[in-house]
Design an enzyme around this catalytic site. Structure first.
Site, PDB file in Angstrom:
ATOM      1  N   LYS A  14      41.273  42.533  25.764  1.00 51.89           N
ATOM      2  CA  LYS A  14      40.196  43.507  25.994  1.00 51.89           C
ATOM      3  C   LYS A  14      40.653  44.930  25.652  1.00 51.89           C
ATOM      4  O   LYS A  14      39.952  45.656  24.962  1.00 51.89           O
ATOM      5  CB  LYS A  14      39.720  43.464  27.456  1.00 51.89           C
ATOM      6  N   ARG A  89      34.170  43.099  37.712  1.00 56.70           N
ATOM      7  CA  ARG A  89      35.080  41.978  37.890  1.00 56.70           C
ATOM      8  C   ARG A  89      34.674  41.095  39.065  1.00 56.70           C
ATOM      9  O   ARG A  89      35.347  40.115  39.359  1.00 56.70           O
ATOM     10  CB  ARG A  89      36.471  42.534  38.176  1.00 56.70           C
ATOM     11  N   ARG A 128      53.799  40.466  26.641  1.00 53.19           N
ATOM     12  CA  ARG A 128      53.505  41.880  26.875  1.00 53.19           C
ATOM     13  C   ARG A 128      54.539  42.501  27.821  1.00 53.19           C
ATOM     14  O   ARG A 128      54.885  43.668  27.688  1.00 53.19           O
ATOM     15  CB  ARG A 128      52.093  42.014  27.469  1.00 53.19           C
ATOM     16  N   ARG A 134      54.512  46.796  32.953  1.00 53.10           N
ATOM     17  CA  ARG A 134      53.557  46.668  34.042  1.00 53.10           C
ATOM     18  C   ARG A 134      54.091  45.752  35.127  1.00 53.10           C
ATOM     19  O   ARG A 134      54.472  44.616  34.861  1.00 53.10           O
ATOM     20  CB  ARG A 134      52.234  46.104  33.502  1.00 53.10           C
ATOM     21  N   ARG A 146      46.643  36.140  39.065  1.00 49.35           N
ATOM     22  CA  ARG A 146      45.590  36.894  38.363  1.00 49.35           C
ATOM     23  C   ARG A 146      44.630  35.939  37.668  1.00 49.35           C
ATOM     24  O   ARG A 146      43.422  36.175  37.644  1.00 49.35           O
ATOM     25  CB  ARG A 146      46.218  37.865  37.374  1.00 49.35           C
TER      26      ARG A 146
HETATM   27  P1  ADP Z   1      44.318  42.645  33.050  1.00 47.53           P
HETATM   28  O1  ADP Z   1      43.014  42.530  32.335  1.00 47.53           O
HETATM   29  O2  ADP Z   1      45.495  42.357  32.166  1.00 47.53           O
HETATM   30  O3  ADP Z   1      44.393  41.889  34.353  1.00 47.53           O
HETATM   31  P2  ADP Z   1      43.705  45.376  33.969  1.00 47.53           P
HETATM   32  O4  ADP Z   1      44.484  46.527  33.475  1.00 47.53           O
HETATM   33  O5  ADP Z   1      42.287  45.263  33.563  1.00 47.53           O
HETATM   34  O6  ADP Z   1      44.564  44.132  33.450  1.00 47.53           O
HETATM   35  O7  ADP Z   1      43.762  45.285  35.555  1.00 47.53           O
HETATM   36  C1  ADP Z   1      44.968  45.306  36.268  1.00 47.53           C
HETATM   37  C2  ADP Z   1      44.709  45.119  37.752  1.00 47.53           C
HETATM   38  O8  ADP Z   1      43.933  46.241  38.253  1.00 47.53           O
HETATM   39  C3  ADP Z   1      43.889  43.897  38.146  1.00 47.53           C
HETATM   40  O9  ADP Z   1      44.667  42.717  38.272  1.00 47.53           O
HETATM   41  C4  ADP Z   1      43.304  44.362  39.501  1.00 47.53           C
HETATM   42  O10 ADP Z   1      44.250  44.279  40.520  1.00 47.53           O
HETATM   43  C5  ADP Z   1      43.017  45.833  39.261  1.00 47.53           C
HETATM   44  N1  ADP Z   1      41.633  46.028  38.771  1.00 47.53           N
HETATM   45  C6  ADP Z   1      41.270  46.440  37.529  1.00 47.53           C
HETATM   46  N2  ADP Z   1      39.934  46.489  37.415  1.00 47.53           N
HETATM   47  C7  ADP Z   1      39.431  46.072  38.604  1.00 47.53           C
HETATM   48  C8  ADP Z   1      38.120  45.872  39.120  1.00 47.53           C
HETATM   49  N3  ADP Z   1      37.033  46.099  38.371  1.00 47.53           N
HETATM   50  N4  ADP Z   1      37.981  45.429  40.398  1.00 47.53           N
HETATM   51  C9  ADP Z   1      39.041  45.199  41.164  1.00 47.53           C
HETATM   52  N5  ADP Z   1      40.312  45.346  40.745  1.00 47.53           N
HETATM   53  C10 ADP Z   1      40.521  45.790  39.481  1.00 47.53           C
END
Ligand code: ADP
Length: 190
Positions: A14, A89, A128, A134, A146
């Site tokens: 994404k 999400r 990654r 991260r 996750r």
């Molecule tokens: P990825 O898509 O690789 O999991 P992101 O950078 O989108 O990585 O998100 C990292 C973390 O941030 C998620 O695992 C979650 O803990 C938190 N997070 C991100 N966006 C949301 C959201 N919309 N609602 C709740 N938690 C979120």
């Protein structure tokens, strides 16, 4: 005003595709993950609360991310469109987004899901982890959590959009340029 949503499991690409879309279509890219990592790096109260949840592979509370998204919309008076990456999400976040956009006399333009299978998610995120630093990429148990969180809380959001006719799925397992070509094909037809 256009509101695109890039959907899909962690590691689906994404962020990578969003960067290319931002460039090509002049969209304001909003990644809730990036916004949360900035809060953590800055040591804010919000960041402190989010840190342990993120590092365990759990979601942060809905009201936190809904608040962040609202702020970004409110503070941007110039962009012609937004690209949401990592939001919504949960079903609650999707409902909140509908309301936020309705209040702005608008609605979601299109939801595009990048599809990859669970083993590919784990493989990509481990790769990654060698490049980026991260905390939530560091160990396999967190990555698996996750993926589990995605299936339990995030995947049901697909049903929220399917009935609107705005939901499209594309294969995210190809190379970056091939996925982008398919993505642009969808956007250019809208
Ligand atoms: P990825 O898509 O690789 O999991 P992101 O950078 O989108 O990585 O998100 C990292 C973390 O941030 C998620 O695992 C979650 O803990 C938190 N997070 C991100 N966006 C949301 C959201 N919309 N609602 C709740 N938690 C979120």
């Amino acid at each position: 005003m256009k509101y695109f949503i890039l959907f899909g499991p962690p590691g689906a690409g994404k962020g990578t595709q969003a960067a290319k879309m931002r460039e090509k279509y002049s969209l304001h890219h909003i990644s809730t993950g990036d916004l949360l990592r900035k809060e953590i790096a800055a040591g804010t109260e919000l960041g402190k609360k989010a840190k342990s949840l993120i590092e365990a592979g759990n979601l942060v509370p809905d009201e936190v991310v809904i608040g962040m998204i609202t702020n970004v919309f409110d503070n941007d008076k110039t962009s012609k469109g937004f690209l949401l990456d990592g939001f919504p999400r949960t079903e609650e976040q999707a409902v909140a987004l509908d309301k936020i956009l309705k209040d702005r006399n608008s609605e979601v333009t299109s939801v595009i899901s990048l599809m990859i299978d669970d083993d590919e998610v784990v493989r990509r995120i481990k790769k990654r982890a060698e490049i980026e630093n991260r905390a939530d990429d560091a160990d396999e148990a967190t990555i698996r959590n996750r993926v589990k969180t995605y299936h339990e809380k995030t995947e049901p959001v697909i049903n929220h959009y399917k009935s609107t006719g705005k939901y499209k799925e594309i294969d995210g397992s190809g190379d970056i340029e091939d996925v982008f070509t398919v993505l642009c094909g969808i956007i250019d037809k809208l």
